[in-house]
Design a protein around this motif. Structure first.
Motif, mmCIF file in Angstrom:
data_model
loop_
_atom_site.group_PDB
_atom_site.id
_atom_site.type_symbol
_atom_site.label_atom_id
_atom_site.label_comp_id
_atom_site.label_asym_id
_atom_site.label_seq_id
_atom_site.Cartn_x
_atom_site.Cartn_y
_atom_site.Cartn_z
ATOM 1 N N VAL A 470 0.842 -1.206 0.000
ATOM 2 C CA VAL A 470 0.000 0.000 0.000
ATOM 3 C C VAL A 470 0.871 1.248 0.000
ATOM 4 O O VAL A 470 0.580 2.231 -0.711
ATOM 5 N N VAL A 471 1.950 1.236 0.784
ATOM 6 C CA VAL A 471 2.866 2.385 0.790
ATOM 7 C C VAL A 471 3.484 2.575 -0.590
ATOM 8 O O VAL A 471 3.617 3.712 -1.081
ATOM 9 N N ALA A 472 3.853 1.480 -1.248
ATOM 10 C CA ALA A 472 4.430 1.584 -2.588
ATOM 11 C C ALA A 472 3.425 2.144 -3.588
ATOM 12 O O ALA A 472 3.767 2.981 -4.431
ATOM 13 N N ALA A 473 2.174 1.680 -3.503
ATOM 14 C CA ALA A 473 1.145 2.178 -4.422
ATOM 15 C C ALA A 473 0.867 3.657 -4.195
ATOM 16 O O ALA A 473 0.682 4.423 -5.150
ATOM 17 N N TYR A 474 0.855 4.085 -2.942
ATOM 18 C CA TYR A 474 0.579 5.491 -2.641
ATOM 19 C C TYR A 474 1.758 6.389 -3.027
ATOM 20 O O TYR A 474 1.564 7.539 -3.440
ATOM 21 N N GLY A 475 2.975 5.878 -2.936
ATOM 22 C CA GLY A 475 4.159 6.691 -3.214
ATOM 23 C C GLY A 475 4.299 7.112 -4.657
ATOM 24 O O GLY A 475 4.949 8.120 -4.961
ATOM 25 N N VAL A 476 3.713 6.349 -5.586
ATOM 26 C CA VAL A 476 3.842 6.675 -7.020
ATOM 27 C C VAL A 476 2.509 7.161 -7.583
ATOM 28 O O VAL A 476 2.257 7.050 -8.777
ATOM 29 N N ARG A 477 1.651 7.719 -6.742
ATOM 30 C CA ARG A 477 0.313 8.130 -7.187
ATOM 31 C C ARG A 477 0.362 9.229 -8.239
ATOM 32 O O ARG A 477 -0.497 9.317 -9.106
ATOM 33 N N SER A 478 1.357 10.117 -8.161
ATOM 34 C CA SER A 478 1.492 11.189 -9.164
ATOM 35 C C SER A 478 2.944 11.242 -9.607
ATOM 36 O O SER A 478 3.699 12.140 -9.251
ATOM 37 N N CYS A 479 3.319 10.243 -10.359
ATOM 38 C CA CYS A 479 4.721 10.083 -10.750
ATOM 39 C C CYS A 479 4.953 10.720 -12.119
ATOM 40 O O CYS A 479 4.350 10.309 -13.119
ATOM 41 N N ARG A 480 5.840 11.717 -12.150
ATOM 42 C CA ARG A 480 6.213 12.346 -13.418
ATOM 43 C C ARG A 480 7.714 12.352 -13.635
ATOM 44 O O ARG A 480 8.199 12.916 -14.605
ATOM 45 N N GLU A 481 8.429 11.698 -12.706
ATOM 46 C CA GLU A 481 9.876 11.549 -12.831
ATOM 47 C C GLU A 481 10.246 10.123 -12.444
ATOM 48 O O GLU A 481 9.665 9.552 -11.522
ATOM 49 N N ARG A 482 11.226 9.573 -13.137
ATOM 50 C CA ARG A 482 11.619 8.190 -12.851
ATOM 51 C C ARG A 482 12.335 8.075 -11.516
ATOM 52 O O ARG A 482 12.403 6.989 -10.937
ATOM 53 N N GLY A 483 12.860 9.169 -11.003
ATOM 54 C CA GLY A 483 13.497 9.126 -9.693
ATOM 55 C C GLY A 483 12.521 8.870 -8.564
ATOM 56 O O GLY A 483 12.924 8.469 -7.462
ATOM 57 N N VAL A 484 11.232 9.099 -8.815
ATOM 58 C CA VAL A 484 10.219 8.854 -7.783
ATOM 59 C C VAL A 484 10.193 7.380 -7.390
ATOM 60 O O VAL A 484 9.933 7.030 -6.226
ATOM 61 N N PHE A 485 10.467 6.495 -8.337
ATOM 62 C CA PHE A 485 10.440 5.053 -8.039
ATOM 63 C C PHE A 485 11.516 4.689 -7.021
ATOM 64 O O PHE A 485 11.272 3.914 -6.089
ATOM 65 N N ILE A 486 12.711 5.244 -7.199
ATOM 66 C CA ILE A 486 13.795 4.946 -6.259
ATOM 67 C C ILE A 486 13.476 5.525 -4.881
ATOM 68 O O ILE A 486 13.681 4.873 -3.848
ATOM 69 N N LYS A 487 12.930 6.753 -4.862
ATOM 70 C CA LYS A 487 12.581 7.364 -3.576
ATOM 71 C C LYS A 487 11.503 6.546 -2.864
ATOM 72 O O LYS A 487 11.578 6.309 -1.661
ATOM 73 N N THR A 488 10.495 6.127 -3.627
ATOM 74 C CA THR A 488 9.433 5.317 -3.020
ATOM 75 C C THR A 488 9.992 3.977 -2.541
ATOM 76 O O THR A 488 9.604 3.473 -1.476
ATOM 77 N N GLY A 489 10.922 3.392 -3.311
ATOM 78 C CA GLY A 489 11.546 2.138 -2.892
ATOM 79 C C GLY A 489 12.303 2.289 -1.582
ATOM 80 O O GLY A 489 12.267 1.397 -0.720
ATOM 81 N N LEU A 490 12.968 3.425 -1.400
ATOM 82 C CA LEU A 490 13.681 3.660 -0.144
ATOM 83 C C LEU A 490 12.700 3.782 1.026
ATOM 84 O O LEU A 490 12.959 3.258 2.122
ATOM 85 N N VAL A 491 11.565 4.466 0.793
ATOM 86 C CA VAL A 491 10.564 4.587 1.853
ATOM 87 C C VAL A 491 10.003 3.212 2.216
ATOM 88 O O VAL A 491 9.841 2.872 3.398
ATOM 89 N N VAL A 492 9.708 2.412 1.189
ATOM 90 C CA VAL A 492 9.205 1.054 1.437
ATOM 91 C C VAL A 492 10.237 0.233 2.190
ATOM 92 O O VAL A 492 9.913 -0.539 3.109
ATOM 93 N N GLY A 493 11.523 0.402 1.824
ATOM 94 C CA GLY A 493 12.585 -0.323 2.516
ATOM 95 C C GLY A 493 12.696 0.061 3.982
ATOM 96 O O GLY A 493 12.898 -0.795 4.852
ATOM 97 N N LEU A 494 12.566 1.360 4.285
ATOM 98 C CA LEU A 494 12.634 1.797 5.681
ATOM 99 C C LEU A 494 11.473 1.239 6.498
ATOM 100 O O LEU A 494 11.648 0.825 7.650
#
Length: 826
Positions: A470-494
């Motif tokens: 759910v955190v991963a799905a919410y983190g990319v809700r308005s993704c317009r840059e590919r760097g958002v995926f890495i940032k969301t992955g770090l949040v999911v990892g934490l």
């Protein structure tokens, strides 16, 4: 393979939709028959291989395959060992099962059988003897009356006068042997009623106590603690623990003899007591009999009621180690493992689990997924969701075996700690990017349930996978840059670093090496989600034709080859498209549409005009109008063809399904009214009867706009084109024109199939008015400009449009303005 099958089925079914034959045409020819057959076959194919049927097939196949993977043991046969064999590998219990201790179970059953009390049937003979005694005494007294009475019936007197006959009948009624002496006493005493009553009382008393045939057997039964007395008349049972209450036959007769004194006191004639005693002793018989059959049945029931004694084997417990010699205990455990996995039951688990999983996914689809119109209209979403779910589940299932092998090399490490490193949340991240956060959360629920089943059905694993997804799905809700995926992955990892030790703490201590490994695995799994999604996203976009915001930003670059070619080939159309993009982008947010999709779609909505740019007035640049030499029907075909050409170019340049749909829908089924009216005016009546013009030939093929973005582009296209005809575009005139165009589209039914409401149309009108007022703004006339000629001043005024763009030579002429509107198809 599923995607290819789906595309082929949809292409065949869509291509085979043929219009019905016109009226008046003959269908008797071979060609028409062949066409009718093709239509029928196409209809059947579309019916049976349509998208709904395909979804059912995919759902059933997915559920069955997942169920098979959840029970992999059904695909292999367990090894068979005999006593003394050497185990080739370690064998652990695949699940919890029980092994019966047969010796102890048999011992308990024998004890239970010995405790069963003997059953004796009790028959109160007094119930049957009372009517017999009364009948026999009544017959004796009747006999005496007959002798003394005067009777003329010779036959009756002859029968009743026979004493022998009466005696036999008397004892036959009592069911005892004839007794001459006893009968003589009764005959002499006259069969007195007090003898009759005394006999009944004495027999009833001794019968109620019970008379047994064999007292020694009865006493042995009492050694077990008593007997069960079963009254065959009342069907009641009582437990008797005192054997002294019962008599054998001899004891019963002695008991009757001892009642002589009481009888002498109670009878009027004491001499009659001997008759009562003799008669009672003759009447008594055993009424307590041992029921061997019922007793054995109760012993069997008692033995069956004894539960077998088991000792439990836990899942994962070692049954035999590699290299050990198979002994009796090993065979007992291995046989228990095999017996607990009966082939029929093992195979039956698969369809049962498939049914559970299928119903679970079906309910999620009906309740959650079907509330999303995009999912219902586009079958690609269902196929993509299925493939994503299937892929992640298979990888997680295979990773479970890898984790077990890795954990075998470390003493203080279990495979469960390594499961957190699996990037399960990447599926929810992909679904959210392509289909929105709601679909991502729905997918998170399904994949978390399946992953927790692989992990042993533990609820803590479900919580871990569902939360991170759910955190991963919410983190990319308005993704317009590919760097958002890495940032969301770090949040999911934490978050995984926090949840993973908590899961391990539920089953053990947090201060252990395994907790550290679990925490590191949780962070690794989150980071892998971002990396995997970043790399695989472009491949999915190309394979499925999805259009993400990132791709829209790339397509929105005006340096795109297709847009540069449009600017060169059709500059008027290019300028028209740029203005429309500004109009829809400024308005889309107010109606809860996607501003980026609307803007980019506006750039490309008229790319089909590049094939015949000079047939569209915005590109004529003051040259002659090519439509003046064409028939109205031909002109309408040319105008309509730009939609089809635009769809073909969108497919060639891979613009995506969303943009292609808007290109196809941006005119809806609107009427090209200018050429339709022109065709009606040119049609000369033949024979006094006017010839009808088919209005459908002058309408765009559609479909009507299906989304808010498509409806927004359609309205902006109509309004911008009509605004060119305004001679003095003041805000009031612009507002009136915008309202008129929107009302016309609404009344024509062009907005019936999109989600635009009346409130949205009001917001659209406000946005268009604001944008067009900014475009057609007035400028002050500088002093030096007043000295120049009017032509030069006109050319320098960049805030107004030239008359060559609007069509008529004199815009102030209202008749010419109306003709220009008709030419634009409005």
């Amino acid at each position: 393979m599923i995607l290819i099958f789906y595309k082929n089925a949809m292409n065949v079914s869509s291509k085979t939709k043929v219009k019905p034959l016109p009226k008046g045409k003959s269908s008797g020819t071979f060609k028409n028959k062949d066409l009718a057959l093709k239509r029928k076959l196409a209809s059947l194919f579309h019916k049976w291989m349509g998208i709904d049927r395909l979804r059912w097939i995919i759902l059933a196949a997915l559920s069955l395959f997942v169920a098979v993977l959840l029970f992999p043991n059904i695909l292999t046969r367990p090894p068979v060992y005999n006593l003394g064999d050497i185990a080739e590998r370690d064998i652990k219990a695949s699940h919890d099962f029980l092994i019966e201790n047969t010796a102890l179970t048999e011992k308990n059953r024998e004890n239970a059988a010995r405790k069963v009390l003997g059953v004796y049937d009790f028959d109160n003979i007094a119930l049957n003897l009372v009517p017999a005694i009364r009948k026999s005494f009544s017959m004796g007294r009747e006999y005496l009356k007959t002798i003394s009475a005067n009777s003329t019936d010779q036959e009756v007197r002859a029968d009743l006068s026979s004493t022998e006959v009466v005696k036999n009948r008397f004892f036959a009624t009592l069911e005892i042997p004839p007794n001459e002496r006893l009968f003589a006493k009764l005959l002499k005493s006259g069969f007195p009623a007090e003898v009759e009553d005394a006999t009944i009382g004495l027999v009833g008393k001794i019968s109620r106590l019970g008379i047994v045939g064999n007292m020694s057997i009865l006493k042995k039964q009492f050694e077990k603690g008593g007997i069960i007395l079963h009254d065959i008349n009342s069907r009641k049972e009582t437990r008797v623990t005192n054997p002294e209450r019962f008599f054998d036959l001899k004891g019963a007769r002695d008991f009757i003899k001892r009642q002589k004194k009481d009888l002498e006191q109670n009878l009027q004639n004491p001499k009659l007591s001997s008759i009562v005693i003799d008669l009672a002793q003759s009447l008594i018989r055993p009424n307590l009999t041992f029921n061997q059959r019922e007793t054995e049945l109760r012993k069997e029931v008692a033995q069956e009621s004894v539960k077998p004694v088991y000792f439990k084997i836990k899942k994962g417990e070692m049954l035999v180690r590699e290299g050990e010699r198979i002994g009796l205990q090993h065979l007992l455990r291995l046989s228990g493992e095999i017996k607990s996995q009966k082939p029929i039951e093992r195979i039956g688990r698969v369809p049962a689990m498939a049914l559970l999983i299928g119903l679970f996914i079906l309910v999620i689809q009906l309740v959650g997924i079907r509330s999303t119109p995009l999912f219902l209209k586009d079958g690609r979403n269902f196929v993509f969701n299925t493939l994503t779910l299937f892929t992640i589940f298979v990888f997680f299932w295979a990773y479970g075996f890898v984790a077990e092998e890795v954990a075998r090399g470390f003493t203080h490490l279990s495979s469960k700690a390594l499961l957190f490193a699996m990037p399960v949340a990447s599926g929810a991240m992909l679904i959210s990017v392509f289909q929105g956060t709601l679909m991502g959360v729905t997918f998170s629920l399904v994949i978390s349930v399946l992953a927790s089943l692989v992990a042993g059905g533990r609820v803590e694993f479900f919580i871990f996978f569902f939360t991170t997804s759910v955190v991963a799905a919410y983190g990319v809700r308005s993704c317009r840059e590919r760097g958002v995926f890495i940032k969301t992955g770090l949040v999911v990892g934490l978050i995984g670093m926090i949840l993973a030790p908590a899961v391990k703490m539920v089953n053990g201590s947090i201060y252990s090496v395994e907790s550290v490994v679990a925490s590191a695995s949780g962070f690794t799994g989150g980071l892998l989600c971002g990396v995997i999604v970043t790399g695989i996203l472009p491949l999915i976009e190309m394979a499925f034709g999805f259009t993400t915001d990132i791709k829209l930003l790339e397509l929105g670059n005006l340096d795109q080859p297709l847009l540069r070619e449009l600017m060169v080939q059709a500059p008027g159309t290019y300028h028209h498209s740029v203005i429309i993009s500004n109009m829809v982008e400024a308005t889309a947010k107010a109606v809860h549409a996607n501003p980026l999709l609307a803007k980019v779609s506006a750039y490309y909505h008229d790319i089909g005009k590049m094939k015949k740019p000079l047939y569209f007035i915005e590109n004529q640049m003051g040259t002659e109008n090519k439509h003046e030499k064409l028939a109205p029907s031909m002109s309408s075909l040319i105008l309509i063809s730009h939609v089809k050409d635009g769809v073909e170019l969108a497919a060639k340049y891979k613009l995506g399904r969303e943009i292609s749909d808007i290109i196809q829908q941006h005119h809806g089924t609107s009427l090209i009214s200018y050429f339709y009216q022109k065709a009606k005016d040119r049609m000369v009546p033949k024979g006094g009867k006017p010839v009808e013009i088919n209005q459908e030939d002058f309408r765009y093929p559609g479909p009507k706009p299906q989304t808010k973005e498509a409806g927004l582009v359609m309205l902006a296209d109509m309004v911008e084109a009509a605004s060119r005809t305004l001679s003095d575009p003041t805000p009031a005139r612009i507002q009136g024109l915008v309202q008129k165009i929107i009302n016309k589209a609404f009344s024509d039914g062009q907005l019936d199939e999109c989600e635009l409401t009346l409130k949205d149309l009001h917001e659209i009108a406000k946005g268009f008015n604001k944008t067009l007022s900014g475009i057609f703004h007035h400028r002050i006339e500088y002093p030096e400009a007043a000295q120049k000629t009017s032509k030069k001043a006109k050319n320098e005024n960049t805030g107004s449009f030239g008359t060559e763009d609007s069509g008529p030579e004199k815009p102030e002429d209202s008749a010419e303005v109306n003709k220009s509107l008709k030419r634009l198809g409005l």
